[in-house]
Design a protein around this motif. Structure first.
Motif, PDB file in Angstrom:
ATOM      1  N   TYR A  99       0.913  -1.155   0.085  1.00 24.43           N
ATOM      2  CA  TYR A  99      -0.325  -0.279  -0.021  1.00 24.43           C
ATOM      3  C   TYR A  99       0.959   1.522  -0.051  1.00 24.43           C
ATOM      4  O   TYR A  99       1.604   1.360   0.698  1.00 24.43           O
ATOM      5  CB  TYR A  99      -1.135   0.127   1.206  1.00 24.43           C
ATOM      6  CG  TYR A  99      -1.736  -1.196   1.378  1.00 24.43           C
ATOM      7  CD1 TYR A  99      -3.297  -1.189   0.525  1.00 24.43           C
ATOM      8  CD2 TYR A  99      -1.296  -2.107   1.923  1.00 24.43           C
ATOM      9  CE1 TYR A  99      -3.557  -2.752   1.115  1.00 24.43           C
ATOM     10  CE2 TYR A  99      -2.064  -3.539   2.663  1.00 24.43           C
ATOM     11  CZ  TYR A  99      -2.720  -3.211   1.975  1.00 24.43           C
ATOM     12  OH  TYR A  99      -4.088  -4.676   1.548  1.00 24.43           O
ATOM     13  N   GLY A 100       0.338   2.214  -0.872  1.00 17.96           N
ATOM     14  CA  GLY A 100       1.299   3.387  -0.942  1.00 17.96           C
ATOM     15  C   GLY A 100      -0.284   4.617  -0.285  1.00 17.96           C
ATOM     16  O   GLY A 100      -1.061   4.123  -0.655  1.00 17.96           O
ATOM     17  N   VAL A 101       0.306   5.885  -0.708  1.00 20.31           N
ATOM     18  CA  VAL A 101      -0.356   6.732  -0.635  1.00 20.31           C
ATOM     19  C   VAL A 101      -0.436   7.418  -2.039  1.00 20.31           C
ATOM     20  O   VAL A 101       1.091   8.237  -2.636  1.00 20.31           O
ATOM     21  CB  VAL A 101      -0.340   8.320   0.579  1.00 20.31           C
ATOM     22  CG1 VAL A 101      -1.155   9.367   0.472  1.00 20.31           C
ATOM     23  CG2 VAL A 101      -0.048   7.207   1.817  1.00 20.31           C
ATOM     24  N   TRP A 102      -1.114   8.069  -2.494  1.00 21.69           N
ATOM     25  CA  TRP A 102      -1.124   8.812  -3.840  1.00 21.69           C
ATOM     26  C   TRP A 102      -2.033  10.334  -3.581  1.00 21.69           C
ATOM     27  O   TRP A 102      -2.954  10.601  -2.749  1.00 21.69           O
ATOM     28  CB  TRP A 102      -2.485   8.214  -5.163  1.00 21.69           C
ATOM     29  CG  TRP A 102      -1.887   7.720  -6.449  1.00 21.69           C
ATOM     30  CD1 TRP A 102      -1.389   8.395  -7.285  1.00 21.69           C
ATOM     31  CD2 TRP A 102      -2.481   9.793  -6.512  1.00 21.69           C
ATOM     32  NE1 TRP A 102      -1.512   8.679  -8.486  1.00 21.69           N
ATOM     33  CE2 TRP A 102      -2.024   9.980  -7.883  1.00 21.69           C
ATOM     34  CE3 TRP A 102      -3.306  11.468  -6.416  1.00 21.69           C
ATOM     35  CZ2 TRP A 102      -2.500  11.111  -9.234  1.00 21.69           C
ATOM     36  CZ3 TRP A 102      -4.039  12.017  -7.297  1.00 21.69           C
ATOM     37  CH2 TRP A 102      -3.269  11.858  -8.435  1.00 21.69           C
ATOM     38  N   GLY A 149       3.433   3.164   8.545  1.00 20.27           N
ATOM     39  CA  GLY A 149       4.166   2.192   7.925  1.00 20.27           C
ATOM     40  C   GLY A 149       3.599   1.975   6.322  1.00 20.27           C
ATOM     41  O   GLY A 149       3.123   0.923   5.758  1.00 20.27           O
ATOM     42  N   TYR A 150       3.049   3.054   5.059  1.00 16.43           N
ATOM     43  CA  TYR A 150       3.135   2.705   3.572  1.00 16.43           C
ATOM     44  C   TYR A 150       4.618   2.785   3.171  1.00 16.43           C
ATOM     45  O   TYR A 150       5.385   3.472   4.354  1.00 16.43           O
ATOM     46  CB  TYR A 150       1.803   4.444   3.651  1.00 16.43           C
ATOM     47  CG  TYR A 150       0.638   4.344   4.412  1.00 16.43           C
ATOM     48  CD1 TYR A 150      -0.274   3.915   3.386  1.00 16.43           C
ATOM     49  CD2 TYR A 150       0.442   5.031   5.311  1.00 16.43           C
ATOM     50  CE1 TYR A 150      -1.561   3.521   4.032  1.00 16.43           C
ATOM     51  CE2 TYR A 150      -0.581   4.899   5.206  1.00 16.43           C
ATOM     52  CZ  TYR A 150      -1.992   4.579   4.905  1.00 16.43           C
ATOM     53  OH  TYR A 150      -2.856   3.925   5.374  1.00 16.43           O
ATOM     54  N   GLY A 151       4.316   1.830   2.257  1.00 19.03           N
ATOM     55  CA  GLY A 151       5.230   2.112   1.288  1.00 19.03           C
ATOM     56  C   GLY A 151       6.120   2.735   0.229  1.00 19.03           C
ATOM     57  O   GLY A 151       6.723   2.893   0.365  1.00 19.03           O
ATOM     58  N   ALA A 152       5.082   3.458  -0.137  1.00 14.20           N
ATOM     59  CA  ALA A 152       5.701   4.211  -1.265  1.00 14.20           C
ATOM     60  C   ALA A 152       4.309   6.227  -0.805  1.00 14.20           C
ATOM     61  O   ALA A 152       3.451   5.603  -0.104  1.00 14.20           O
ATOM     62  CB  ALA A 152       5.369   4.077  -2.306  1.00 14.20           C
ATOM     63  N   VAL A 153       4.912   6.557  -1.804  1.00 15.57           N
ATOM     64  CA  VAL A 153       4.013   7.942  -2.055  1.00 15.57           C
ATOM     65  C   VAL A 153       3.997   8.267  -3.629  1.00 15.57           C
ATOM     66  O   VAL A 153       5.399   8.641  -3.425  1.00 15.57           O
ATOM     67  CB  VAL A 153       4.792   9.694  -1.011  1.00 15.57           C
ATOM     68  CG1 VAL A 153       3.529  10.900  -1.200  1.00 15.57           C
ATOM     69  CG2 VAL A 153       4.334   8.883  -0.015  1.00 15.57           C
ATOM     70  N   ALA A 186      -5.223   2.795   8.433  1.00 19.72           N
ATOM     71  CA  ALA A 186      -3.410   1.862   8.653  1.00 19.72           C
ATOM     72  C   ALA A 186      -3.331   0.582   9.773  1.00 19.72           C
ATOM     73  O   ALA A 186      -2.743  -0.416   8.740  1.00 19.72           O
ATOM     74  CB  ALA A 186      -2.309   2.116   9.637  1.00 19.72           C
ATOM     75  N   GLY A 187      -4.216   0.720  10.402  1.00 20.73           N
ATOM     76  CA  GLY A 187      -4.716  -1.078  11.127  1.00 20.73           C
ATOM     77  C   GLY A 187      -4.967  -1.543  10.156  1.00 20.73           C
ATOM     78  O   GLY A 187      -5.011  -2.661  10.166  1.00 20.73           O
ATOM     79  N   PRO A 188      -6.535  -1.630   9.648  1.00 23.75           N
ATOM     80  CA  PRO A 188      -7.420  -2.669   8.533  1.00 23.75           C
ATOM     81  C   PRO A 188      -6.446  -2.943   8.036  1.00 23.75           C
ATOM     82  O   PRO A 188      -6.358  -4.320   7.305  1.00 23.75           O
ATOM     83  CB  PRO A 188      -8.268  -1.330   8.220  1.00 23.75           C
ATOM     84  CG  PRO A 188      -8.235  -0.835   9.190  1.00 23.75           C
ATOM     85  CD  PRO A 188      -7.394  -0.206  10.138  1.00 23.75           C
ATOM     86  N   PRO A 219     -13.208   2.561   7.855  1.00 29.29           N
ATOM     87  CA  PRO A 219     -12.109   2.027   7.142  1.00 29.29           C
ATOM     88  C   PRO A 219     -12.219   0.337   6.391  1.00 29.29           C
ATOM     89  O   PRO A 219     -11.407   0.254   5.828  1.00 29.29           O
ATOM     90  CB  PRO A 219     -11.413   1.918   8.951  1.00 29.29           C
ATOM     91  CG  PRO A 219     -11.898   3.422   9.494  1.00 29.29           C
ATOM     92  CD  PRO A 219     -13.610   3.075   9.144  1.00 29.29           C
ATOM     93  N   GLU A 220     -12.679  -0.374   7.422  1.00 33.41           N
ATOM     94  CA  GLU A 220     -12.902  -2.255   6.940  1.00 33.41           C
ATOM     95  C   GLU A 220     -13.148  -2.188   5.860  1.00 33.41           C
ATOM     96  O   GLU A 220     -12.870  -3.389   5.055  1.00 33.41           O
ATOM     97  CB  GLU A 220     -13.713  -3.005   8.310  1.00 33.41           C
ATOM     98  CG  GLU A 220     -13.138  -2.683   9.588  1.00 33.41           C
ATOM     99  CD  GLU A 220     -12.651  -1.167  10.734  1.00 33.41           C
ATOM    100  OE1 GLU A 220     -11.701  -1.512  11.939  1.00 33.41           O
ATOM    101  OE2 GLU A 220     -13.839  -0.170  10.361  1.00 33.41           O
ATOM    102  N   ALA A 221     -14.756  -1.242   5.536  1.00 33.89           N
ATOM    103  CA  ALA A 221     -14.919  -1.247   4.563  1.00 33.89           C
ATOM    104  C   ALA A 221     -14.118  -1.159   3.158  1.00 33.89           C
ATOM    105  O   ALA A 221     -14.082  -1.744   2.184  1.00 33.89           O
ATOM    106  CB  ALA A 221     -16.360  -0.516   4.065  1.00 33.89           C
ATOM    107  N   VAL A 222     -13.079   0.504   3.173  1.00 34.94           N
ATOM    108  CA  VAL A 222     -12.754   0.888   2.092  1.00 34.94           C
ATOM    109  C   VAL A 222     -11.580  -0.206   1.808  1.00 34.94           C
ATOM    110  O   VAL A 222     -10.982  -0.497   1.071  1.00 34.94           O
ATOM    111  CB  VAL A 222     -12.397   2.038   3.209  1.00 34.94           C
ATOM    112  CG1 VAL A 222     -10.865   2.524   2.313  1.00 34.94           C
ATOM    113  CG2 VAL A 222     -13.803   3.066   2.752  1.00 34.94           C
ATOM    114  N   VAL A 223     -10.777  -0.755   3.449  1.00 32.16           N
ATOM    115  CA  VAL A 223      -9.459  -1.537   3.101  1.00 32.16           C
ATOM    116  C   VAL A 223     -10.365  -3.316   2.329  1.00 32.16           C
ATOM    117  O   VAL A 223      -9.711  -3.783   1.415  1.00 32.16           O
ATOM    118  CB  VAL A 223      -9.462  -2.572   4.544  1.00 32.16           C
ATOM    119  CG1 VAL A 223      -7.690  -3.525   4.135  1.00 32.16           C
ATOM    120  CG2 VAL A 223      -8.898  -0.681   4.945  1.00 32.16           C
TER     121      VAL A 223
END
Length: 288
Positions: free
Chosen positions: A14-17, A35-39, A279-281, A240-244
């Motif tokens: 997972y990363g952030v756009w 804990g995100y791996g990339a932007v 991040a948690g889910p 958050p859980e539904a989105v994940v």
């Protein structure tokens, strides 16, 4: 000289756009700490990429990627110089995403496929490795090109169904990193309104509309303001859980990495709050 067999970049799941054309060192550090791996930085960043090193200097493992450099506005020779400058100081931590942009917004837009091939030829001549570049790709022709001339593809504004089709087309050795928009709001009506405010821009861009039609959406679905069916497909919303769960459908369909674009949280503090909730889910491990 290009790599004989491109290696898949490792950006984590997972990363952030961001659509901001750059990222501040402070924001990069905080995103990494979650804990995100990339932007991924969109908005057609300038060719000098001067924001990359300061952000990498404040992080230890975060990858930065462009989503995407526009071939019409960023000369290949300048981009290649920027890539090598970054790679020298931070080897393996920058991924060059490139693309042709939009016919409707580019006066020079002629024979975009041929122009993209020529741009890749220039990057080859400047020794930008295929293993550290990806292409913005939606349709079969450019997806195939991404497999042949880069590490893989960065599809934007798509669905897990598109991810599955792309994976089947490019094969298992090619990197696949779709972007997906999210709204953390359990009120479906409010969330769809936020989604429409973002997606509305793309109804006038033929490459996105054509891609949605290939995915089976009707003329009514892809007409402004977009049907609920379309908005729900390209904008995950709810808890958050539904989105994940929706984001994970991309991974199940064959994606290596999902770039998450949070909508309705434009201020930095709100963005970080939303990314913290996810991040948690997502199962991310915060760093100290």
């Amino acid at each position: 000289m290009t790599d004989a067999v491109p290696l898949k970049p490792d950006l984590g799941s997972y990363g952030v756009w961001l659509g901001a054309r750059s990222i501040t060192p402070g924001l990069a550090k905080q995103i990494e700490s979650l804990g995100y791996g990339a932007v991924w930085v969109g908005g057609s960043p300038d060719a000098d990429l001067s924001w990359v090193e300061p952000a990498l200097a404040q992080t230890s493992s975060l990858q930065l990627a462009t989503g995407i450099i526009n071939i019409w506005s960023s000369p290949a020779d300048t981009v290649a110089e920027s890539f090598h400058r970054i790679e020298k100081d931070y080897p393996g931590r920058f991924l060059l995403g490139i693309g042709v942009g939009h016919r409707e917004h580019t006066q020079e837009y002629r024979k975009p496929y041929d122009a993209l091939v020529s741009y890749l030829d220039e990057l080859d001549a400047a020794s930008v490795p295929t293993s550290r570049r990806v292409l913005a790709a939606l349709g079969p022709k450019v997806l195939a090109l991404s497999a042949e001339r880069s590490a893989g593809a960065h599809p934007y504004l798509t669905t897990p169904e598109h991810t599955a089709q792309a994976r089947e087309l490019v094969g298992n050795t090619v990197f696949l990193a779709p972007e997906h928009k999210v709204v953390l709001n359990v009120d479906a009506g409010e969330a769809r309104e936020v989604g429409r405010q973002s997606v509305g821009f793309y109804f006038d861009l033929s490459n996105y509309v054509n891609n949605w039609r290939r995915l089976g959406f009707t003329a009514n679905d892809v007409r402004k303001p977009g049907s609920d069916k379309l908005i729900d497909a390209v904008v995950a919303h709810g808890t958050p859980e539904a989105v994940v769960a929706r984001l994970n459908e991309h991974l199940d369909a064959g994606a290596d990495h999902v770039a998450i674009q949070v909508l309705g949280a434009w201020a930095e503090d709100k963005l970080l709050a939303a990314l913290t909730e996810l991040a948690g889910p997502l199962g991310l491990t915060p760093t100290s």
